[in-house]
Write a protein that holds these residues in place. Sequence first.
Motif, PDB file in Angstrom:
ATOM      1  N   TYR A 418       0.832  -1.205   0.000  1.00  0.00           N
ATOM      2  CA  TYR A 418       0.000   0.000   0.000  1.00  0.00           C
ATOM      3  C   TYR A 418       0.867   1.257   0.000  1.00  0.00           C
ATOM      4  CZ  TYR A 418      -3.190   3.489   2.088  1.00  0.00           C
ATOM      5  OH  TYR A 418      -3.919   4.616   2.361  1.00  0.00           O
ATOM      6  N   VAL A 419       1.875   1.299   0.869  1.00  0.00           N
ATOM      7  CA  VAL A 419       2.750   2.475   0.960  1.00  0.00           C
ATOM      8  C   VAL A 419       3.556   2.658  -0.324  1.00  0.00           C
ATOM      9  CG1 VAL A 419       4.666   3.535   2.213  1.00  0.00           C
ATOM     10  CG2 VAL A 419       2.903   2.302   3.464  1.00  0.00           C
ATOM     11  N   VAL A 420       4.078   1.569  -0.877  1.00  0.00           N
ATOM     12  CA  VAL A 420       4.877   1.639  -2.105  1.00  0.00           C
ATOM     13  C   VAL A 420       4.048   2.181  -3.266  1.00  0.00           C
ATOM     14  CG1 VAL A 420       6.047   0.242  -3.847  1.00  0.00           C
ATOM     15  CG2 VAL A 420       6.543  -0.124  -1.430  1.00  0.00           C
ATOM     16  N   VAL A 421       2.800   1.750  -3.368  1.00  0.00           N
ATOM     17  CA  VAL A 421       1.919   2.247  -4.439  1.00  0.00           C
ATOM     18  C   VAL A 421       1.706   3.752  -4.287  1.00  0.00           C
ATOM     19  CG1 VAL A 421      -0.435   2.186  -5.348  1.00  0.00           C
ATOM     20  CG2 VAL A 421       0.760   0.054  -4.849  1.00  0.00           C
ATOM     21  N   LEU A 422       1.477   4.214  -3.071  1.00  0.00           N
ATOM     22  CA  LEU A 422       1.273   5.650  -2.850  1.00  0.00           C
ATOM     23  C   LEU A 422       2.532   6.447  -3.160  1.00  0.00           C
ATOM     24  CD1 LEU A 422      -0.843   5.676   0.443  1.00  0.00           C
ATOM     25  CD2 LEU A 422      -1.636   5.879  -1.908  1.00  0.00           C
ATOM     26  N   LEU A 423       3.684   5.920  -2.801  1.00  0.00           N
ATOM     27  CA  LEU A 423       4.943   6.596  -3.135  1.00  0.00           C
ATOM     28  C   LEU A 423       5.138   6.680  -4.642  1.00  0.00           C
ATOM     29  CD1 LEU A 423       7.339   5.049  -0.457  1.00  0.00           C
ATOM     30  CD2 LEU A 423       6.736   7.462  -0.665  1.00  0.00           C
ATOM     31  N   ALA A 424       4.742   5.628  -5.358  1.00  0.00           N
ATOM     32  CA  ALA A 424       4.862   5.635  -6.819  1.00  0.00           C
ATOM     33  C   ALA A 424       3.972   6.715  -7.432  1.00  0.00           C
ATOM     34  CB  ALA A 424       4.499   4.262  -7.377  1.00  0.00           C
ATOM     35  N   ILE A 425       2.773   6.890  -6.873  1.00  0.00           N
ATOM     36  CA  ILE A 425       1.871   7.947  -7.359  1.00  0.00           C
ATOM     37  C   ILE A 425       2.518   9.319  -7.164  1.00  0.00           C
ATOM     38  CG2 ILE A 425      -0.328   9.116  -6.921  1.00  0.00           C
ATOM     39  CD1 ILE A 425      -1.487   6.343  -6.236  1.00  0.00           C
TER      40      ILE A 425
END
Length: 443
Positions: A418-425
């Motif tokens: 979840y955190v990695v996806v948000l960082l990618a955004i």
Amino acid sequence: MMDPTTNGAAHLAVQEKIPAGRASLKATKSQRQTLVATGMGNALEWYDWGIYSAFAIYFATEVFNPKDPLAALLGAMAVFAVGFVARPVGGLLFGWMADHLGRRASMISTVGLASFGSLMIALVPTYNSAGAWAAVVLLTARLLQGLAHGGEMPSAQTYIAESAPASRRGLWSSLIYVSGTSGIVIGLLFGVLLNTVLSKPDMQSWGWRIPFVVGALLGLYTLIARSRMKETEAFTAAKATVRQPMWPEIRSNWRSALRVIGLGVGGTVCYYVWSVSAVQQAVIIHKMDQGTALLASVLSNVVLIISLPFWGKFSDRFGRRPSLLIGTGVPIILFPLLVNTVGQSFGSLFLPATLILVLMGATLSISPAVFAELFPTRIRTVGVAVPYAVAVAVFGGTAPYLQNWANAAFGPGAFTIYVVVLLAISTLVAWSLPETRAKDLTG
């Protein structure tokens, strides 16, 4: 920053005779007082975040039913998240105030309301004495603080960005996260100190109230200090022009609002994980000693504070986009690796937290400058406040609860994804931004 004892034109005239480096780095006594008043209110907001999360372990079973400690902790974290629901409303209310009545008026109002919320938490009754009403009082206090916090940071960062010399705006803007992180550090230091001098039963019954009393007193002092501040030159100039309806201009800047949200989601959650909830997770999951976890978190945040001005200067020299990309892109790779290194020892928390927080400092330090450079003066505060508050409420406010729930239901791997996806955004949004370094903010 504009000298409060002189008008803006005179201050600019003085600046033109002083080399840029000296003009931005040397401040008069009155300017330093203004910086301190701005920073203290912002520090109080972050202090509230930090002490609530750090001391929830103690007051959860005091305010909620003590027969189920896990349910009590989840209840305290749910109130933490619900308090963030008020942030967008506060962003709209105090953002409108800042853009219509002045940055100063908004900053005075937010710190007063936040201080009152801290006092309410300090005096909240226990579950044994008031039953469910104890949770109602806690919830009300957090909602009031949420309103105040929704307007505090946008107002403060707009004030700083508009006051700073254009060539040093990144450096000056780092004050927001320097003061904010200092607020968290002070809160965590209270935890270290109180854990040292008080027994666990004393901490459980009354010791946890002390930091909230201090927060209320700090808010009162900051309220007095901010009442002596002067308005920014940019707002004063904009106020003198013919005022047009605000909403059409807000609608025309919808892309900038989405960029604020996109930039905020990754950094907000990642920052919460390592700067706010890391102590709780280290104690609950890895059985780390509470005092050891608090000390590791304090020192990692101190290193972050030291790094922030350097990242601000970096962006002033090389641009906003390179700094943003470092702060959001590199943690994508490191976050999954560093989460798995946390154990029972001091170093297992201090080293990964320090590394990722310092890298995130590349984004955190300049966020106030970047956000201010995205909007025109007339809607600069409300334009940032509402989308930023939405991002913090939806993603940051739910992070502690979601982390506890996901760890229990699926294991830590789910929350890491979840955190990695948000960082990618956030990284994609940073890549798409135009370069705004040294942009004129008087328009």
